[in-house]
Design a protein around this motif. Sequence first.
Motif, short mmCIF file in Angstrom:
data_model
loop_
_atom_site.label_atom_id
_atom_site.label_comp_id
_atom_site.label_asym_id
_atom_site.label_seq_id
_atom_site.Cartn_x
_atom_site.Cartn_y
_atom_site.Cartn_z
N LEU A 66 0.82 -1.21 0.00
CA LEU A 66 0.00 0.00 0.00
C LEU A 66 0.86 1.26 0.00
N PHE A 67 1.98 1.22 0.73
CA PHE A 67 2.87 2.38 0.80
C PHE A 67 3.47 2.69 -0.57
N ARG A 68 3.54 1.73 -1.41
CA ARG A 68 4.12 1.90 -2.74
C ARG A 68 3.39 2.96 -3.55
N TYR A 69 2.09 3.13 -3.27
CA TYR A 69 1.27 4.05 -4.04
C TYR A 69 1.18 5.45 -3.43
N LEU A 70 1.83 5.67 -2.31
CA LEU A 70 1.79 6.97 -1.65
C LEU A 70 2.93 7.85 -2.13
N SER A 71 2.71 9.16 -2.06
CA SER A 71 3.79 10.08 -2.39
C SER A 71 4.84 10.03 -1.27
N SER A 72 5.99 10.56 -1.53
CA SER A 72 7.11 10.47 -0.59
C SER A 72 6.79 11.12 0.75
N SER A 73 6.21 12.31 0.72
CA SER A 73 5.91 13.02 1.97
C SER A 73 4.81 12.31 2.76
N VAL A 74 3.80 11.82 2.08
CA VAL A 74 2.72 11.10 2.74
C VAL A 74 3.25 9.78 3.31
N LYS A 75 4.12 9.14 2.56
CA LYS A 75 4.71 7.87 3.00
C LYS A 75 5.51 8.05 4.29
N GLN A 76 6.26 9.16 4.38
CA GLN A 76 7.05 9.41 5.59
C GLN A 76 6.15 9.60 6.81
N VAL A 77 5.11 10.40 6.66
CA VAL A 77 4.19 10.66 7.77
C VAL A 77 3.43 9.39 8.16
N ALA A 78 2.96 8.66 7.17
CA ALA A 78 2.22 7.42 7.45
C ALA A 78 3.12 6.40 8.14
N ALA A 79 4.36 6.27 7.68
CA ALA A 79 5.29 5.33 8.31
C ALA A 79 5.62 5.75 9.74
N LEU A 80 5.77 7.05 9.96
CA LEU A 80 6.03 7.54 11.32
C LEU A 80 4.89 7.16 12.26
N PHE A 81 3.66 7.47 11.87
CA PHE A 81 2.52 7.19 12.74
C PHE A 81 2.27 5.69 12.91
N LEU A 82 2.46 4.92 11.86
CA LEU A 82 2.30 3.48 11.97
C LEU A 82 3.36 2.88 12.90
N GLY A 83 4.59 3.32 12.75
CA GLY A 83 5.66 2.85 13.62
C GLY A 83 5.43 3.23 15.08
N LEU A 84 5.01 4.47 15.31
CA LEU A 84 4.70 4.90 16.68
C LEU A 84 3.55 4.09 17.26
N PHE A 85 2.53 3.87 16.47
CA PHE A 85 1.38 3.11 16.95
C PHE A 85 1.78 1.69 17.33
N ILE A 86 2.53 1.03 16.47
CA ILE A 86 2.95 -0.35 16.74
C ILE A 86 3.86 -0.39 17.97
N THR A 87 4.80 0.55 18.04
CA THR A 87 5.75 0.58 19.17
C THR A 87 5.02 0.80 20.49
N ILE A 88 4.13 1.78 20.53
CA ILE A 88 3.41 2.07 21.77
C ILE A 88 2.45 0.94 22.12
#
Length: 111
Positions: free
Chosen positions: A21-43
């Motif tokens: 799914l991340f493959r279809y996102l723009s670079s800036s959206v991908k960075q923000v989405a990955a940040l929030f997904l990583g934070l969510f999983i970590t927490i």
Amino acid sequence: MSPDELVYLGVLAASIPVGFLFRYLSSSVKQVAALFLGLFITIALCHIHALHSLVTVIGTWIIIKSSWRHAPALSLSWTFLYLLFFRLVTWFDLPQPTPFANAIQLILTLK
């Protein structure tokens, strides 16, 4: 399989379709989405022990911002020293981190 291993497997299995799914996102959206997904999983997996990861990341960021020239050696030293502290955390009367916090800390150190 232990419950922890099943959770590891679930997170890894869920990461595959998310990667597609991340493959279809723009670079800036991908960075923000990955940040929030990583934070969510970590927490979600580490609870309060996610602070160990935060300390490692902030310490590395400070090293990079303050001494770009010496950043590789300093960040390597910092992350391995913090990993040592992380492994000996019970010596300082702090609670034992979860196995998930351990895995994330190892990935941060190696990265």
